[in-house]
Design a protein around this motif. Structure first.
Motif, short mmCIF file in Angstrom:
data_model
loop_
_atom_site.label_atom_id
_atom_site.label_comp_id
_atom_site.label_asym_id
_atom_site.label_seq_id
_atom_site.Cartn_x
_atom_site.Cartn_y
_atom_site.Cartn_z
N VAL A 35 0.96 -1.13 0.11
CA VAL A 35 0.06 -0.04 -0.12
C VAL A 35 0.56 1.32 0.14
CG1 VAL A 35 -1.99 -1.02 1.24
CG2 VAL A 35 -0.24 -0.07 2.40
N ASP A 36 0.42 2.11 -0.66
CA ASP A 36 1.04 3.62 -0.81
C ASP A 36 0.04 4.66 -0.28
OD1 ASP A 36 2.97 5.40 -1.27
OD2 ASP A 36 2.32 5.72 -3.32
N LEU A 47 -4.68 -6.52 5.36
CA LEU A 47 -4.30 -6.82 3.94
C LEU A 47 -3.20 -7.86 4.08
CD1 LEU A 47 -3.34 -3.15 2.78
CD2 LEU A 47 -5.47 -4.56 2.38
N PRO A 48 -3.45 -9.12 2.95
CA PRO A 48 -2.50 -10.15 3.00
C PRO A 48 -1.37 -9.62 2.13
CG PRO A 48 -4.32 -10.19 1.06
CD PRO A 48 -4.21 -9.16 1.89
N GLU A 175 -3.26 -1.34 -9.77
CA GLU A 175 -3.27 -0.18 -8.97
C GLU A 175 -4.79 0.31 -8.40
OE1 GLU A 175 -0.68 2.49 -10.55
OE2 GLU A 175 0.94 1.06 -10.80
N VAL A 176 -5.07 0.10 -7.26
CA VAL A 176 -6.46 0.70 -7.31
C VAL A 176 -6.46 1.62 -5.93
CG1 VAL A 176 -8.72 -0.32 -6.29
CG2 VAL A 176 -7.14 -1.70 -7.63
N SER A 177 -7.23 2.61 -5.91
CA SER A 177 -7.07 3.85 -5.20
C SER A 177 -8.35 3.35 -4.15
CB SER A 177 -7.63 5.15 -5.68
OG SER A 177 -6.67 5.53 -6.51
N ARG A 178 -8.12 3.26 -2.79
CA ARG A 178 -8.97 3.25 -1.69
C ARG A 178 -9.02 4.29 -0.56
NH1 ARG A 178 -10.80 0.02 -4.91
NH2 ARG A 178 -11.01 -2.27 -4.60
N MET A 187 -3.71 0.60 -3.16
CA MET A 187 -3.28 -0.65 -2.97
C MET A 187 -2.66 -1.18 -4.21
SD MET A 187 -5.50 -3.88 -1.33
CE MET A 187 -6.64 -4.11 -2.56
N ILE A 188 -1.64 -1.81 -4.17
CA ILE A 188 -0.91 -2.51 -5.47
C ILE A 188 -0.65 -3.70 -5.27
CG2 ILE A 188 1.43 -2.15 -6.65
CD1 ILE A 188 1.68 0.52 -5.73
N THR A 189 -1.06 -4.54 -6.23
CA THR A 189 -0.94 -6.15 -6.19
C THR A 189 0.09 -6.37 -7.52
OG1 THR A 189 -2.94 -6.67 -5.35
CG2 THR A 189 -1.90 -8.38 -6.17
#
Length: 232
Positions: A35-36, A47-48, A175-178, A187-189
């Motif tokens: 996460v950033d 978060l896993p 890359e998803v903003s939360r 959140m980056i996977t």
């Protein structure tokens, strides 16, 4: 003439065999979740750190391990089915078919893809940057996220039917903003290891024989998150 026809037929069959073999190659994809923009320990703890996903043709199986529970999601892009398995320590395995819920939640979402042409190497695979714009048709609310997709694993859009209907190429980075407690973060996977594995078979994407099948409503109620309207 007959001899030439037989030769051409043999070549065609060989080509079909090669295509079939390619589709049946399985993959194991390991990804890191980071996460950033946030330091809240309560959010970070949920978060896993790592996810594992298996792919075989249009089958996918993702495994998320958290404290006391493994959450397994199996999708079949050919039949458009989604199954979730909750393996809870001390309670057992619960199998929930969420195909209808998945279809219902996505029917009012319009998705557009902007294939930018920008390339990035991820876990040894060339990926293209794709900007995804999702619009809720009920309230016109729009969200944007970024994917990096590879067509080397599976070029068929069917494999993405759950989250990214119509997307060509499989995402190896999202890359998803939360937002949590008024704090925005990303959140980056991203995959760090992708391995071809011919030992992966279709049986691995079947429902476990030792699992208890339930509806989503029954499972939510079991977890104390349902309502008691039906019991009144």
């Amino acid at each position: 003439m007959k001899k030439i026809t037989l030769i051409l037929l043999s070549v065609m069959l060989l080509g079909l065999t090669n295509i079939y073999a390619q589709k049946k190659t399985g993959y194991t994809i390991k990804s890191k979740v980071t996460v950033d923009g946030i330091t809240d320990p309560n959010v970070l703890a949920q978060l896993p750190e790592e996810t594992v996903e298996y792919m075989l043709g249009n089958y996918t199986k993702s495994v998320m391990s958290m404290q006391g529970v493994n959450v397994i999601t199996i999708t079949n892009g050919t039949e458009k089915s989604v199954t979730m398995i909750y393996d809870i320590t001390g309670m057992g395995k619960y199998v929930i078919d969420i195909t209808n819920e998945s279809a219902e939640s996505s029917k009012n979402i319009d998705i557009k893809y902007n294939y930018t042409g920008e390339k990035k190497d991820i876990a040894g695979y060339s990926c293209e940057k794709v900007i995804v714009t999702m619009t809720n048709l009920e309230d016109d609310e729009t969200n944007e996220l970024t994917l990096y997709v590879s067509k080397d694993l599976n070029p068929s859009a069917d494999v993405n039917f759950v989250n990214y209907k119509g997307l060509e190429g499989y995402p190896l980075r999202t890359e998803v903003s939360r937002e949590a407690n008024g704090e925005k973060f990303t959140m980056i996977t991203e995959a760090f290891e992708v391995k071809a594995d011919k030992k992966i078979k279709e049986v691995e994407f079947m429902k476990p024989s030792d699992g208890k099948e339930m509806t989503l409503k029954e499972f939510m109620k079991l977890m104390g998150q349902g309502d008691d309207e039906d019991d009144e």
